[in-house]
Design an enzyme around this catalytic site. Structure first.
Site, mmCIF file in Angstrom:
data_model
loop_
_atom_site.group_PDB
_atom_site.id
_atom_site.type_symbol
_atom_site.label_atom_id
_atom_site.label_comp_id
_atom_site.label_asym_id
_atom_site.label_seq_id
_atom_site.Cartn_x
_atom_site.Cartn_y
_atom_site.Cartn_z
ATOM 1 N N LYS A 1 60.138 8.555 49.495
ATOM 2 C CA LYS A 1 58.822 8.104 49.054
ATOM 3 C C LYS A 1 57.721 8.617 49.980
ATOM 4 O O LYS A 1 56.643 8.978 49.524
ATOM 5 C CB LYS A 1 58.785 6.578 48.998
ATOM 6 C CG LYS A 1 59.436 6.028 47.733
ATOM 7 C CD LYS A 1 59.283 4.524 47.643
ATOM 8 C CE LYS A 1 60.331 3.823 48.457
ATOM 9 N NZ LYS A 1 60.374 2.378 48.272
ATOM 10 N N ARG B 1 73.859 7.968 48.794
ATOM 11 C CA ARG B 1 72.532 8.283 48.260
ATOM 12 C C ARG B 1 72.626 9.477 47.336
ATOM 13 O O ARG B 1 73.487 10.334 47.512
ATOM 14 C CB ARG B 1 71.587 8.706 49.392
ATOM 15 C CG ARG B 1 71.009 7.627 50.196
ATOM 16 C CD ARG B 1 70.067 8.248 51.216
ATOM 17 N NE ARG B 1 68.720 8.358 50.701
ATOM 18 C CZ ARG B 1 67.865 7.335 50.662
ATOM 19 N NH1 ARG B 1 68.221 6.162 51.107
ATOM 20 N NH2 ARG B 1 66.647 7.503 50.196
ATOM 21 N N GLU C 1 61.218 -1.457 47.765
ATOM 22 C CA GLU C 1 60.015 -1.861 48.483
ATOM 23 C C GLU C 1 58.817 -1.272 47.742
ATOM 24 O O GLU C 1 58.795 -0.077 47.461
ATOM 25 C CB GLU C 1 60.056 -1.315 49.925
ATOM 26 C CG GLU C 1 58.844 -1.779 50.690
ATOM 27 C CD GLU C 1 58.779 -1.290 52.133
ATOM 28 O OE1 GLU C 1 59.735 -0.638 52.584
ATOM 29 O OE2 GLU C 1 57.763 -1.566 52.771
HETATM 30 P P1 ATP Z 1 62.555 5.938 50.544
HETATM 31 O O1 ATP Z 1 63.211 6.370 51.801
HETATM 32 O O2 ATP Z 1 62.262 7.007 49.580
HETATM 33 O O3 ATP Z 1 61.391 5.008 50.763
HETATM 34 P P2 ATP Z 1 64.147 3.658 50.248
HETATM 35 O O4 ATP Z 1 65.617 3.644 50.295
HETATM 36 O O5 ATP Z 1 63.441 3.163 51.443
HETATM 37 O O6 ATP Z 1 63.673 5.085 49.828
HETATM 38 P P3 ATP Z 1 63.738 1.359 48.649
HETATM 39 O O7 ATP Z 1 62.560 0.998 47.852
HETATM 40 O O8 ATP Z 1 64.040 0.556 49.857
HETATM 41 O O9 ATP Z 1 63.582 2.887 49.008
HETATM 42 O O10 ATP Z 1 65.024 1.475 47.731
HETATM 43 C C1 ATP Z 1 65.387 0.542 46.763
HETATM 44 C C2 ATP Z 1 66.832 0.712 46.464
HETATM 45 O O11 ATP Z 1 67.079 2.015 45.959
HETATM 46 C C3 ATP Z 1 67.684 0.539 47.708
HETATM 47 O O12 ATP Z 1 68.804 -0.242 47.388
HETATM 48 C C4 ATP Z 1 68.068 1.942 48.059
HETATM 49 O O13 ATP Z 1 69.293 1.973 48.707
HETATM 50 C C5 ATP Z 1 68.097 2.623 46.690
HETATM 51 N N1 ATP Z 1 67.825 4.053 46.836
HETATM 52 C C6 ATP Z 1 66.741 4.625 47.371
HETATM 53 N N2 ATP Z 1 66.857 5.961 47.397
HETATM 54 C C7 ATP Z 1 68.055 6.247 46.840
HETATM 55 C C8 ATP Z 1 68.776 7.456 46.578
HETATM 56 N N3 ATP Z 1 68.272 8.654 46.902
HETATM 57 N N4 ATP Z 1 69.993 7.354 45.998
HETATM 58 C C9 ATP Z 1 70.496 6.159 45.665
HETATM 59 N N5 ATP Z 1 69.877 4.995 45.882
HETATM 60 C C10 ATP Z 1 68.676 5.022 46.471
HETATM 61 MG MG MG Z 2 63.514 1.255 52.150
#
Ligand code: ATP
Ligand code: MG
Length: 570
Positions: A287, A277, A42
C-alpha cells in the site's frame, strides 16, 4: 448487448492445509462445528490484488463451512487512516461478491470500537504483574532488546510494582506525559530467542486525531496486542494471516492465554494460521508503494486501470468472477512465491469467454474502398452475438462502399505466408463479402492512405454458394459512414520488469513508458449502446470494458482489459 457476469459462489475449492486444520477441528468438535474467520485490513490505503487472496480465502472458507467471515477495520494507527479508505474497502469486498451479513447480524467491526476494552485488559495485565510501564528512551529500548545472537537486557523499570504501573498508565491515558516518555510493555521474557517475546510494547502515547475516535485517546494499542484480542472478542475461530506473522504467533497466544487465565476469555482461543503472501509479476503489492505512485502522479489515481488495486482492476475491466477464479487457481501455500500476471489475465479470459458478447473494432484504421459497390447504397450483414451460443441470436451492422480495416491487414509488398490483403489477393471480409484487392492510394510520403478492392456479390456470408469462395484470409471491418467512433485505451503492464521492487530496486525506474496508449477507433455501431462496466470481446483484439467513469450514455469509452492471447514479451 447485455452484460453478464459469472459470479462464482459455488465454485469448487481445492483442499489446502488451512482447510485440513478446520476439518480436524470439526472432527474433534473443538468449536462445535463453528467456523468464523475475519478479513482485517488497515484503512490506510486501497486494497490490492494481494488482499484479494486473503479476502477469497477468508470469505471462501467461511462460506464453504457454513460459517461467517467478519470484515474488521484494523484501525489503531491514527496518523494514516481515514474514512475514505474504509469506504473503499467496504465497497471492494462487496464488489468481489462477499457479505459479512449472517442472518440479521452484521459482522462489520472496527478495532477502534475495542479501545476501551483493550485499555481495561491492559490494566488487568498490569494488575497481574504481566505488563509494566517502561520509561527508557526509544534508543535505550532498542539497544536493550538485544539481537538475534544476543539476549536482551531488562529495563531498569521492569521491576515497578503493579500499583506504580497502574498509576503511570492511567496518567498516560490522561495525557500527563509527552509522546515517547513512557510505553506499556508486556512482561514476558527478555532472553527469549524470539525477539517479539522480549517484552513487546503494547501501548504508546500519541497525541493524534483518530478518524473515528477523534481526540478521545492519546494512548494507542499496538497491532500485536490489538489483533488477537479483537479476534477473541469477536469469537474468531481461525485467524488467517500472512507468513510474516509466524514469529508473532507466540505473542498472539501469550496475550490471549493471559487474559483467559484472568477469566476474560473462554477457551478454546482463536488459532492463528499463516499462509504465503501473494506477489504478482509486473505489479506491486504494498500500500505504501502504491500510495507513492498515486501521490507522485505516476498513475491517474488509485483507480487507474494499470493499478493492481481492486478499484484499478475493476476499472480496467476485471470481473469479480475472474479474481475469484485467479485466487482459486493460485491456491494457498506456506511458501512465498511470485505468480505470473498471465495467470490473472487468463482467469479474466476464462471468465468472460463464455459470456462476453462479440463485436468488431478497428483500432488502427485504414480506408478500404469497394470500387464496384454503388456509392450511397448499403445492406445489412449479421454475425452471432456469441459464436458458441446461437440462442443468443445475432447482431447486425451495415456494409457500404467505404469501410475501415486494420492497417496491419494490408501490405503492398507482403512477406511470404501473408494471407491478408495485398494487390491481387482475395480475402473474406468477416461476416461480409469476399473481395479482391486491386491496389492502393498513397500520399506524397509514400504512406498508404486507402486501399481499393472489388467485391463478389454472390459471396455474402450465410448465403447459398458463398462457400464456393476459398480464401485463406479473413479480416474484420466496419462501415466508415456507420461506424461508432470512440476513444479506446490500450493498457499494458505498468512495469517493464517482472519483479519491479525486488532486491530493494527503485520500482519507479522500471515503469513501462508504453503502459497507456489512447487511440481513436471505429467500432461496430451497436457498441454505442454499451453501458459503463459492460464487457465485450472485440474479435481478434481481446476483452474490453466500457470505462466506469468516462462512459456517457450512448457514448461509451473502452478500456482493453487483456488481449486474446498472452503475447507479452513476444
Ligand atoms: P501493505 O503492506 O500493503 O500495507 P498489509 O499486509 O499491511 O499490506 P493489511 O491491510 O494489514 O495490509 O492487510 C489486511 C489483510 O490482508 C492481512 O490479513 C494481510 O495479511 C492480508 N494481505 C495483505 N497483503 C497480502 C498479500 N500480498 N497476499 C496475501 N494476503 C495479503
Ligand atoms: Mg498491515
Amino acid at each position: 448487448m447485455s452484460n453478464e457476469r459469472t459470479e462464482r459462489p459455488d465454485a469448487p475449492t481445492a483442499s489446502n492445509f488451512i482447510r485440513n486444520v478446520i476439518d480436524e477441528d470439526n472432527r474433534n468438535r473443538k468449536w462445535a462445528g463453528r467456523v468464523e474467520t475475519r478479513f482485517p485490513p488497515e484503512p490506510n490505503g486501497y486494497l490490492h490484488i494481494g488482499h484479494a487472496k486473503s479476502i477469497c480465502l477468508n470469505f471462501g472458507v467461511a462460506r464453504d463451512y457454513g460459517g461467517v467471515c467478519h470484515l474488521r477495520l484494523d484501525d489503531t494507527n491514527p496518523e494514516k487512516e481515514s474514512m475514505e479508505y474504509v469506504d473503499s474497502i467496504v465497497e471492494a469486498v462487496r464488489w468481489l461478491g462477499y457479505t459479512w451479513q449472517q442472518g440479521d447480524k452484521n459482522h462489520l467491526y472496527f478495532a477502534s470500537d475495542y479501545y476501551e476494552k483493550l485499555y481495561q485488559f491492559a490494566e488487568i495485565l498490569i494488575e497481574r504483574g504481566k505488563a509494566y510501564v517502561d520509561s527508557q528512551s526509544a534508543e535505550e529500548m532498542r539497544v536493550n532488546r538485544g539481537s538475534l545472537t544476543e539476549s536482551g537486557r531488562a529495563s531498569p523499570f521492569r521491576s515497578r510494582t503493579p500499583a506504580e504501573n497502574l498509576d503511570l498508565f492511567r496518567r498516560m491515558r490522561a495525557g500527563e506525559f509527552a509522546e515517547g516518555e513512557h510505553v506499556l510493555r508486556a512482561k514476558i521474557d527478555m532472553s527469549s530467542p524470539n525477539i517479539n517475546m522480549r517484552d513487546p510494547v503494547i501501548y504508546r502515547i500519541r497525541f493524534a486525531h483518530h478518524y473515528r475516535t477523534g481526540d478521545t485517546w492519546c494512548v494507542y494499542p499496538m497491532y500485536d496486542y490489538t489483533h488477537c484480542i479483537s479476534d477473541a472478542i469477536e469469537g474468531i475461530t481461525h485467524s488467517l494471516c500472512t507468513l510474516e506473522f509466524e514469529d508473532h504467533r507466540p505473542l498472539y497466544d501469550w496475550v490471549l492465554d493471559e487474559l483467559a487465565q484472568a477469566g476474560e476469555f473462554k477457551r478454546p482461543l482463536p488459532q492463528q494460521i499463516e499462509f504465503a503472501r501473494l506477489n504478482v509479476t509486473y505489479a506491486i503489492t504494498s500500500k505504501r508503494k502504491l500510495l507513492q505512485l498515486v501521490t507522485e502522479n505516476h498513475v491517474d489515481g488509485w483507480d487507474d486501470p494499470r493499478m493492481p488495486t481492486l478499484v484499478g482492476l475493476r476499472r480496467r475491466g476485471f470481473t469479480p468472477g475472474s479474481i475469484q477464479l485467479f485466487c482459486e487457481r493460485i491456491g494457498v501455500s506456506k511458501a512465498d512465491s511470485w505468480i505470473d500476471m498471465g495467470v490473472l489475465e487468463q482467469s479474466l479470459r476464462d471468465d468472460l469467454d463464455n459470456v462476453a458478447p462479440r463485436a468488431t473494432a478497428v483500432l488502427d484504421p485504414l480506408k478500404l474502398i469497394v470500387d464496384n459497390y454503388p456509392a450511397g447504397s448499403e445492406e445489412t450483414c449479421s454475425a452471432p452475438v456469441h459464436p458458441h451460443h446461437p440462442e443468443r441470436g445475432s447482431r447486425t451492422f451495415p456494409f457500404s462502399r467505404e469501410l475501415w480495416i486494420e492497417r496491419e491487414d494490408f501490405d503492398e509488398h507482403p512477406p511470404k505466408g501473408y494471407f491478408r490483403l495485398f494487390p491481387g489477393n482475395k480475402v473474406r471480409l468477416r461476416y461480409g463479402f469476399v473481395i479482391e484487392c486491386t491496389g492502393c492510394d498513397k500520399d506524397e510520403n509514400g504512406n498508404v492512405v486507402a486501399v481499393h478492392c472489388n467485391y463478389f456479390p454472390d459471396s455474402k456470408s450465410g448465403t447459398e454458394g458463398s462457400n464456393n469462395y476459398k480464401v485463406k484470409g479473413n479480416i474484420h471491418w466496419v462501415s466508415a459512414t456507420h461506424a461508432y467512433e470512440a476513444e479506446v485505451r490500450l493498457y499494458d503492464r505498468l512495469f517493464a520488469e517482472p519483479q519491479p521492487d525486488a532486491g530493494g530496486r527503485d520500482y519507479l525506474t522500471v515503469l513501462n513508458p508504453n503502459s497507456k496508449r489512447v487511440v481513436k477507433a471505429f467500432l461496430e455501431p451497436g457498441a454505442a449502446v454499451m453501458n459503463a462496466e459492460d464487457h465485450l470481446q472485440f474479435e481478434r483484439h481481446g476483452y474490453f470494458v466500457a470505462d466506469k467513469i468516462d462512459s456517457q450514455p450512448g457514448k461509451p469509452v473502452f478500456n482493453r482489459i487483456v488481449s486474446l492471447k498472452d503475447s507479452w514479451g513476444r
